[in-house]
Design a protein around this motif. Structure first.
Motif, PDB file in Angstrom:
ATOM      1  N   LEU A  92       0.832  -1.188   0.000  1.00  0.00           N
ATOM      2  CA  LEU A  92       0.000   0.000   0.000  1.00  0.00           C
ATOM      3  C   LEU A  92       0.877   1.252   0.000  1.00  0.00           C
ATOM      4  O   LEU A  92       1.837   1.358   0.747  1.00  0.00           O
ATOM      5  N   GLY A  93       0.556   2.194  -0.887  1.00  0.00           N
ATOM      6  CA  GLY A  93       1.302   3.444  -0.938  1.00  0.00           C
ATOM      7  C   GLY A  93       2.415   3.461  -1.955  1.00  0.00           C
ATOM      8  O   GLY A  93       3.079   4.485  -2.128  1.00  0.00           O
ATOM      9  N   GLU A  94       2.640   2.331  -2.656  1.00  0.00           N
ATOM     10  CA  GLU A  94       3.623   2.285  -3.731  1.00  0.00           C
ATOM     11  C   GLU A  94       2.922   1.855  -5.013  1.00  0.00           C
ATOM     12  O   GLU A  94       2.068   0.963  -4.990  1.00  0.00           O
ATOM     13  N   ILE A  95       3.284   2.495  -6.136  1.00  0.00           N
ATOM     14  CA  ILE A  95       2.703   2.131  -7.417  1.00  0.00           C
ATOM     15  C   ILE A  95       3.812   2.000  -8.452  1.00  0.00           C
ATOM     16  O   ILE A  95       4.932   2.461  -8.241  1.00  0.00           O
ATOM     17  N   ALA A  96       3.487   1.382  -9.572  1.00  0.00           N
ATOM     18  CA  ALA A  96       4.466   1.161 -10.630  1.00  0.00           C
ATOM     19  C   ALA A  96       4.865   2.486 -11.274  1.00  0.00           C
ATOM     20  O   ALA A  96       4.082   3.443 -11.300  1.00  0.00           O
ATOM     21  N   PRO A  97       6.078   2.564 -11.830  1.00  0.00           N
ATOM     22  CA  PRO A  97       6.520   3.792 -12.502  1.00  0.00           C
ATOM     23  C   PRO A  97       5.578   4.242 -13.620  1.00  0.00           C
ATOM     24  O   PRO A  97       5.336   5.436 -13.792  1.00  0.00           O
ATOM     25  N   SER A  98       5.049   3.275 -14.385  1.00  0.00           N
ATOM     26  CA  SER A  98       4.125   3.628 -15.471  1.00  0.00           C
ATOM     27  C   SER A  98       2.849   4.259 -14.918  1.00  0.00           C
ATOM     28  O   SER A  98       2.305   5.206 -15.492  1.00  0.00           O
ATOM     29  N   SER A  99       2.373   3.750 -13.777  1.00  0.00           N
ATOM     30  CA  SER A  99       1.189   4.333 -13.144  1.00  0.00           C
ATOM     31  C   SER A  99       1.502   5.722 -12.601  1.00  0.00           C
ATOM     32  O   SER A  99       0.693   6.648 -12.683  1.00  0.00           O
ATOM     33  N   MET A 100       2.700   5.844 -12.054  1.00  0.00           N
ATOM     34  CA  MET A 100       3.112   7.115 -11.464  1.00  0.00           C
ATOM     35  C   MET A 100       3.092   8.242 -12.494  1.00  0.00           C
ATOM     36  O   MET A 100       2.690   9.380 -12.195  1.00  0.00           O
ATOM     37  N   MET A 101       3.496   7.925 -13.712  1.00  0.00           N
ATOM     38  CA  MET A 101       3.516   8.928 -14.764  1.00  0.00           C
ATOM     39  C   MET A 101       2.118   9.493 -15.005  1.00  0.00           C
ATOM     40  O   MET A 101       1.921  10.706 -15.101  1.00  0.00           O
ATOM     41  N   TYR A 102       1.124   8.612 -15.115  1.00  0.00           N
ATOM     42  CA  TYR A 102      -0.246   9.060 -15.368  1.00  0.00           C
ATOM     43  C   TYR A 102      -0.821   9.814 -14.171  1.00  0.00           C
ATOM     44  O   TYR A 102      -1.552  10.798 -14.327  1.00  0.00           O
ATOM     45  N   VAL A 103      -0.505   9.340 -12.967  1.00  0.00           N
ATOM     46  CA  VAL A 103      -1.014   9.995 -11.765  1.00  0.00           C
ATOM     47  C   VAL A 103      -0.446  11.405 -11.648  1.00  0.00           C
ATOM     48  O   VAL A 103      -1.182  12.365 -11.370  1.00  0.00           O
ATOM     49  N   ARG A 104       0.845  11.539 -11.879  1.00  0.00           N
ATOM     50  CA  ARG A 104       1.472  12.861 -11.779  1.00  0.00           C
ATOM     51  C   ARG A 104       0.928  13.815 -12.837  1.00  0.00           C
ATOM     52  O   ARG A 104       0.823  15.026 -12.602  1.00  0.00           O
ATOM     53  N   ASN A 105       0.561  13.272 -14.013  1.00  0.00           N
ATOM     54  CA  ASN A 105       0.001  14.101 -15.083  1.00  0.00           C
ATOM     55  C   ASN A 105      -1.518  14.230 -14.989  1.00  0.00           C
ATOM     56  O   ASN A 105      -2.150  14.825 -15.861  1.00  0.00           O
ATOM     57  N   ARG A 106      -2.085  13.635 -13.942  1.00  0.00           N
ATOM     58  CA  ARG A 106      -3.536  13.685 -13.697  1.00  0.00           C
ATOM     59  C   ARG A 106      -4.338  13.100 -14.854  1.00  0.00           C
ATOM     60  O   ARG A 106      -5.436  13.567 -15.170  1.00  0.00           O
ATOM     61  N   GLN A 107      -3.804  12.083 -15.464  1.00  0.00           N
ATOM     62  CA  GLN A 107      -4.502  11.395 -16.550  1.00  0.00           C
ATOM     63  C   GLN A 107      -5.256  10.203 -15.983  1.00  0.00           C
ATOM     64  O   GLN A 107      -4.893   9.054 -16.189  1.00  0.00           O
ATOM     65  N   PHE A 108      -6.293  10.495 -15.246  1.00  0.00           N
ATOM     66  CA  PHE A 108      -7.086   9.433 -14.661  1.00  0.00           C
ATOM     67  C   PHE A 108      -8.480   9.947 -14.318  1.00  0.00           C
ATOM     68  O   PHE A 108      -8.702  11.152 -14.205  1.00  0.00           O
ATOM     69  N   THR A 109      -9.386   9.009 -14.151  1.00  0.00           N
ATOM     70  CA  THR A 109     -10.709   9.314 -13.630  1.00  0.00           C
ATOM     71  C   THR A 109     -10.943   8.415 -12.419  1.00  0.00           C
ATOM     72  O   THR A 109     -10.258   7.393 -12.258  1.00  0.00           O
ATOM     73  N   THR A 110     -11.896   8.760 -11.589  1.00  0.00           N
ATOM     74  CA  THR A 110     -12.154   7.976 -10.373  1.00  0.00           C
ATOM     75  C   THR A 110     -13.621   7.594 -10.283  1.00  0.00           C
ATOM     76  O   THR A 110     -14.492   8.280 -10.824  1.00  0.00           O
ATOM     77  N   GLU A 111     -13.858   6.517  -9.572  1.00  0.00           N
ATOM     78  CA  GLU A 111     -15.229   6.067  -9.305  1.00  0.00           C
ATOM     79  C   GLU A 111     -15.327   5.676  -7.839  1.00  0.00           C
ATOM     80  O   GLU A 111     -14.564   4.843  -7.356  1.00  0.00           O
ATOM     81  N   MET A 112     -16.249   6.321  -7.109  1.00  0.00           N
ATOM     82  CA  MET A 112     -16.416   6.061  -5.686  1.00  0.00           C
ATOM     83  C   MET A 112     -17.113   4.727  -5.441  1.00  0.00           C
ATOM     84  O   MET A 112     -18.055   4.371  -6.141  1.00  0.00           O
ATOM     85  N   PHE A 113     -16.642   3.988  -4.435  1.00  0.00           N
ATOM     86  CA  PHE A 113     -17.265   2.727  -4.043  1.00  0.00           C
ATOM     87  C   PHE A 113     -17.822   2.871  -2.640  1.00  0.00           C
ATOM     88  O   PHE A 113     -17.158   3.442  -1.781  1.00  0.00           O
TER      89      PHE A 113
END
Length: 318
Positions: A297-318
């Motif tokens: 928990l709290g660590e992600i892959a480098p490829s994921s990190m790139m998208y997260v830092r660039n805010r290239q994501f959407t979210t869905e609440m559960f």
């Protein structure tokens, strides 16, 4: 996005550090035994902390109650359902009052209403539009699909991951209890999360088709993922969310959709180096259930990190 998203990243954890510190999950054995009571499952894998094992039985009653993976979304089948619904309504209208003509045009339906009363024509047209929307909603719900806007603003249809997770959680208690037996502190959320991540990351990966173009093919519901021992990132994230909800129904979690990938965000107290996002003033620590890298928990892959830092994501609440 309507919500202000803030990426919280410790400068200590950078892509190079993740590459050098991450180990790859290795599943050693998977056993499945059908019994009169249900299905006994035994997973064995090599963790950073040494050999690990998770054994549990899914009762037949739980297996039957768990939702199945839906077939890939087929727009023509959806159109057929909508068309039938509109024709049924059209047959209830007296031709003396109005004439209704519904024609297929590629992937759409064209509706024409004619008659002597403009008021009646408008009324029928509004009803047709309403029934079109209702029929589409019914078809999506029946097949566990939902409208979706991706990180590029494209509209599409995707699996209803939230519904799969929520409807699966009540019938995964045996899995949760088995995980808790492996923990030093069963009520420690972080320990539960990290063990669960460690297990899921070792389950063989089944490639995710493009979320937009595949229409949902390749997705495995929690039931199929557990029984077949394989799943893509959307599938593993959905099972992970279902298990979190079974462990703590009140926990606030989100599914994080990246291009061709998915993560999970968990609302809980962050530790110093946790990678997280902040949304509406709430911090969500990120988790990578996919594997094969063993990331707590709290660590992600480098490829994921790139998208997260660039805010290239959407979210869905559960």
């Amino acid at each position: 996005m309507h919500n202000l998203l803030k990426v919280i990243v410790s400068l200590i954890i950078i892509s190079g550090a993740l590459i050098s510190s991450a180990s790859y999950a290795q599943q050693k054995h998977f056993y499945k035994l059908n019994t009169n009571a249900g299905v006994e499952l035994n997973y064995q894998w090599l963790s950073l902390d040494g050999p690990r094992q998770l054994k549990f039985t899914l009762l037949q009653s739980d297996i039957e109650a768990l939702p199945n993976s839906a077939p890939a979304y087929n727009p023509m089948l959806a159109q057929n359902h909508i068309h039938r619904t509109l024709l049924e309504y059209a047959q209830t209208i007296d031709p003396k009052v109005a004439r209704i003509n519904i024609k297929r045009s590629g992937s759409s339906l064209n509706m024409e209403v004619s008659g002597s009363s403009e008021t009646k024509i408008n009324e029928i047209t509004e009803t047709l539009s309403s029934k079109h929307t209702q029929a589409e909603t019914e078809y999506l719900a029946k097949n566990y699909y939902t409208p979706f806007q991706n990180e590029y603003g494209q509209m599409a249809i995707k699996q209803d991951h939230r519904r799969y997770a929520i409807e699966s959680s009540d019938n995964l208690e045996s899995v949760v209890e088995s995980i808790k037996k492996q923990l030093n502190k069963p009520n420690n959320s972080r320990e539960f999360i990290n063990f669960t991540l460690d297990w899921l990351q070792t389950i063989p990966y089944d490639t995710l088709e493009n979320r937009i173009s595949s229409n949902g093919s390749g997705f495995a519901a929690p039931k199929q993922l557990i029984l077949n021992n394989k799943g893509d990132c959307d599938s593993k994230s959905t099972l992970f969310l279902a298990l979190l909800k079974a462990y703590n129904p009140n926990i606030s979690v989100k599914m994080i959709f990246l291009p061709q990938h998915a993560l999970v965000g968990i609302s809980m107290k962050a530790e110093k180096n946790d990678i997280a996002i902040e949304q509406d003033g709430v911090t969500y620590i990120l988790a990578e259930p996919t594997g094969a890298a063993q990331l707590p928990l709290g660590e992600i892959a480098p490829s994921s990190m790139m998208y997260v830092r660039n805010r290239q994501f959407t979210t869905e609440m559960f």
